[in-house]
Motif scaffolding. Structure first.
Motif, PDB file in Angstrom:
ATOM      1  N   ILE A   1      40.685  34.389  31.186  1.00 13.15           N
ATOM      2  CA  ILE A   1      39.312  34.342  30.729  1.00 13.15           C
ATOM      3  C   ILE A   1      38.557  35.396  31.522  1.00 13.15           C
ATOM      4  CG2 ILE A   1      37.226  32.952  30.530  1.00 13.15           C
ATOM      5  CD1 ILE A   1      39.072  30.447  30.743  1.00 13.15           C
ATOM      6  N   THR A   2      37.833  36.279  30.851  1.00 11.07           N
ATOM      7  CA  THR A   2      36.963  37.232  31.533  1.00 11.07           C
ATOM      8  C   THR A   2      35.531  36.790  31.301  1.00 11.07           C
ATOM      9  OG1 THR A   2      38.519  39.039  31.204  1.00 11.07           O
ATOM     10  CG2 THR A   2      36.250  39.642  31.724  1.00 11.07           C
ATOM     11  N   ILE A   3      34.800  36.639  32.380  1.00 10.57           N
ATOM     12  CA  ILE A   3      33.410  36.204  32.293  1.00 10.57           C
ATOM     13  C   ILE A   3      32.506  37.293  32.835  1.00 10.57           C
ATOM     14  CG2 ILE A   3      33.959  33.744  32.383  1.00 10.57           C
ATOM     15  CD1 ILE A   3      33.321  33.809  35.369  1.00 10.57           C
ATOM     16  N   SER A   4      31.246  37.275  32.421  1.00  9.35           N
ATOM     17  CA  SER A   4      30.285  38.248  32.928  1.00  9.35           C
ATOM     18  C   SER A   4      28.924  37.593  33.083  1.00  9.35           C
ATOM     19  CB  SER A   4      30.191  39.451  31.988  1.00  9.35           C
ATOM     20  OG  SER A   4      29.695  39.062  30.731  1.00  9.35           O
ATOM     21  N   ASP A   5      28.109  38.215  33.945  1.00  8.30           N
ATOM     22  CA  ASP A   5      26.746  37.725  34.107  1.00  8.30           C
ATOM     23  C   ASP A   5      25.790  38.689  33.412  1.00  8.30           C
ATOM     24  OD1 ASP A   5      26.380  39.889  35.829  1.00  8.30           O
ATOM     25  OD2 ASP A   5      26.280  38.669  37.645  1.00  8.30           O
ATOM     26  N   ALA A   6      24.516  38.419  33.507  1.00  6.29           N
ATOM     27  CA  ALA A   6      23.515  39.220  32.800  1.00  6.29           C
ATOM     28  C   ALA A   6      23.500  40.678  33.246  1.00  6.29           C
ATOM     29  CB  ALA A   6      22.135  38.602  32.986  1.00  6.29           C
ATOM     30  N   SER A   7      23.941  40.949  34.489  1.00 10.60           N
ATOM     31  CA  SER A   7      23.950  42.328  34.984  1.00 10.60           C
ATOM     32  C   SER A   7      25.196  43.095  34.557  1.00 10.60           C
ATOM     33  CB  SER A   7      23.858  42.341  36.512  1.00 10.60           C
ATOM     34  OG  SER A   7      25.094  41.948  37.089  1.00 10.60           O
ATOM     35  N   GLY A   8      26.171  42.371  33.972  1.00 10.37           N
ATOM     36  CA  GLY A   8      27.410  43.009  33.544  1.00 10.37           C
ATOM     37  C   GLY A   8      28.555  42.854  34.522  1.00 10.37           C
ATOM     38  N   ALA A   9      28.300  42.234  35.694  1.00 13.06           N
ATOM     39  CA  ALA A   9      29.382  41.990  36.651  1.00 13.06           C
ATOM     40  C   ALA A   9      30.392  41.037  36.006  1.00 13.06           C
ATOM     41  CB  ALA A   9      28.831  41.382  37.934  1.00 13.06           C
ATOM     42  N   THR A  10      31.681  41.333  36.178  1.00 12.74           N
ATOM     43  CA  THR A  10      32.713  40.514  35.550  1.00 12.74           C
ATOM     44  C   THR A  10      33.625  39.867  36.588  1.00 12.74           C
ATOM     45  OG1 THR A  10      34.264  42.365  35.327  1.00 12.74           O
ATOM     46  CG2 THR A  10      32.765  41.951  33.463  1.00 12.74           C
ATOM     47  N   ALA A  11      34.285  38.812  36.153  1.00 11.99           N
ATOM     48  CA  ALA A  11      35.277  38.112  36.964  1.00 11.99           C
ATOM     49  C   ALA A  11      36.369  37.628  36.022  1.00 11.99           C
ATOM     50  CB  ALA A  11      34.649  36.943  37.704  1.00 11.99           C
ATOM     51  N   THR A  12      37.587  37.504  36.548  1.00 12.47           N
ATOM     52  CA  THR A  12      38.717  37.043  35.743  1.00 12.47           C
ATOM     53  C   THR A  12      39.167  35.678  36.229  1.00 12.47           C
ATOM     54  OG1 THR A  12      39.448  39.304  35.347  1.00 12.47           O
ATOM     55  CG2 THR A  12      41.083  37.557  35.024  1.00 12.47           C
ATOM     56  N   ILE A  13      39.305  34.757  35.281  1.00  9.53           N
ATOM     57  CA  ILE A  13      39.846  33.425  35.560  1.00  9.53           C
ATOM     58  C   ILE A  13      41.203  33.356  34.883  1.00  9.53           C
ATOM     59  CG2 ILE A  13      39.561  30.944  35.258  1.00  9.53           C
ATOM     60  CD1 ILE A  13      36.511  31.518  34.954  1.00  9.53           C
ATOM     61  N   ARG A  14      42.235  33.167  35.681  1.00 10.18           N
ATOM     62  CA  ARG A  14      43.588  33.010  35.135  1.00 10.18           C
ATOM     63  C   ARG A  14      43.855  31.523  34.940  1.00 10.18           C
ATOM     64  NH1 ARG A  14      45.530  37.958  35.303  1.00 10.18           N
ATOM     65  NH2 ARG A  14      44.908  39.373  36.964  1.00 10.18           N
ATOM     66  N   VAL A  15      44.531  31.191  33.859  1.00 12.34           N
ATOM     67  CA  VAL A  15      44.842  29.793  33.582  1.00 12.34           C
ATOM     68  C   VAL A  15      46.350  29.632  33.473  1.00 12.34           C
ATOM     69  CG1 VAL A  15      42.634  29.364  32.446  1.00 12.34           C
ATOM     70  CG2 VAL A  15      44.572  30.119  31.084  1.00 12.34           C
ATOM     71  N   THR A  16      46.808  28.401  33.694  1.00 14.78           N
ATOM     72  CA  THR A  16      48.228  28.090  33.612  1.00 14.78           C
ATOM     73  C   THR A  16      48.400  26.887  32.680  1.00 14.78           C
ATOM     74  OG1 THR A  16      48.220  26.482  35.419  1.00 14.78           O
ATOM     75  CG2 THR A  16      48.511  28.814  36.028  1.00 14.78           C
ATOM     76  N   ALA A  17      49.620  26.500  32.469  1.00 15.65           N
ATOM     77  CA  ALA A  17      49.898  25.333  31.628  1.00 15.65           C
ATOM     78  C   ALA A  17      49.317  24.059  32.231  1.00 15.65           C
ATOM     79  CB  ALA A  17      51.401  25.186  31.422  1.00 15.65           C
ATOM     80  N   SER A  18      49.078  24.044  33.540  1.00 16.74           N
ATOM     81  CA  SER A  18      48.545  22.838  34.173  1.00 16.74           C
ATOM     82  C   SER A  18      47.027  22.862  34.344  1.00 16.74           C
ATOM     83  CB  SER A  18      49.222  22.607  35.526  1.00 16.74           C
ATOM     84  OG  SER A  18      48.959  23.692  36.390  1.00 16.74           O
ATOM     85  N   THR A  19      46.355  23.937  33.937  1.00 13.76           N
ATOM     86  CA  THR A  19      44.895  23.996  34.011  1.00 13.76           C
ATOM     87  C   THR A  19      44.303  22.938  33.093  1.00 13.76           C
ATOM     88  OG1 THR A  19      44.936  26.385  34.472  1.00 13.76           O
ATOM     89  CG2 THR A  19      42.860  25.461  33.676  1.00 13.76           C
ATOM     90  N   THR A  20      43.305  22.204  33.592  1.00 16.66           N
ATOM     91  CA  THR A  20      42.622  21.210  32.769  1.00 16.66           C
ATOM     92  C   THR A  20      41.264  21.763  32.338  1.00 16.66           C
ATOM     93  OG1 THR A  20      41.644  20.114  34.683  1.00 16.66           O
ATOM     94  CG2 THR A  20      43.771  19.273  33.898  1.00 16.66           C
TER      95      THR A  20
END
Length: 75
Positions: A1-20
């Motif tokens: 999952i790639t997320i961003s804020d209003a300024s355009g800064a981004t972060a990556t959230i990696r998920v696995t089969a066990s992510t809830t």
């Protein structure tokens, strides 16, 4: 999952089969997350700056999901 804020800064959230996933107190899934949803994740920070999520909470703007710049969060 790639997320961003209003300024355009981004972060990556990696998920696995066990992510809830949950939304508004109900069980959700990765495929339920939509562009524009606010996202909050908890997990382990990786050396590349991404986060491997154990859990992801998400919802539409205004549903009480506090997150990274209003559009997600790392940590």
């Amino acid at each position: 999952i790639t997320i961003s804020d209003a300024s355009g800064a981004t972060a990556t959230i990696r998920v696995t089969a066990s992510t809830t996933y949950d939304t508004a107190g109900a069980t959700g899934s990765l495929t339920d997350i939509a562009v524009g949803d606010q996202v909050r994740a908890r997990g382990v920070m990786n050396t590349d700056g991404s986060l491997t999520a154990g859990s992801v909470h998400y919802g539409a703007a205004g549903e009480g999901v506090d997150g990274f710049g209003g559009r997600g969060h790392r940590g």
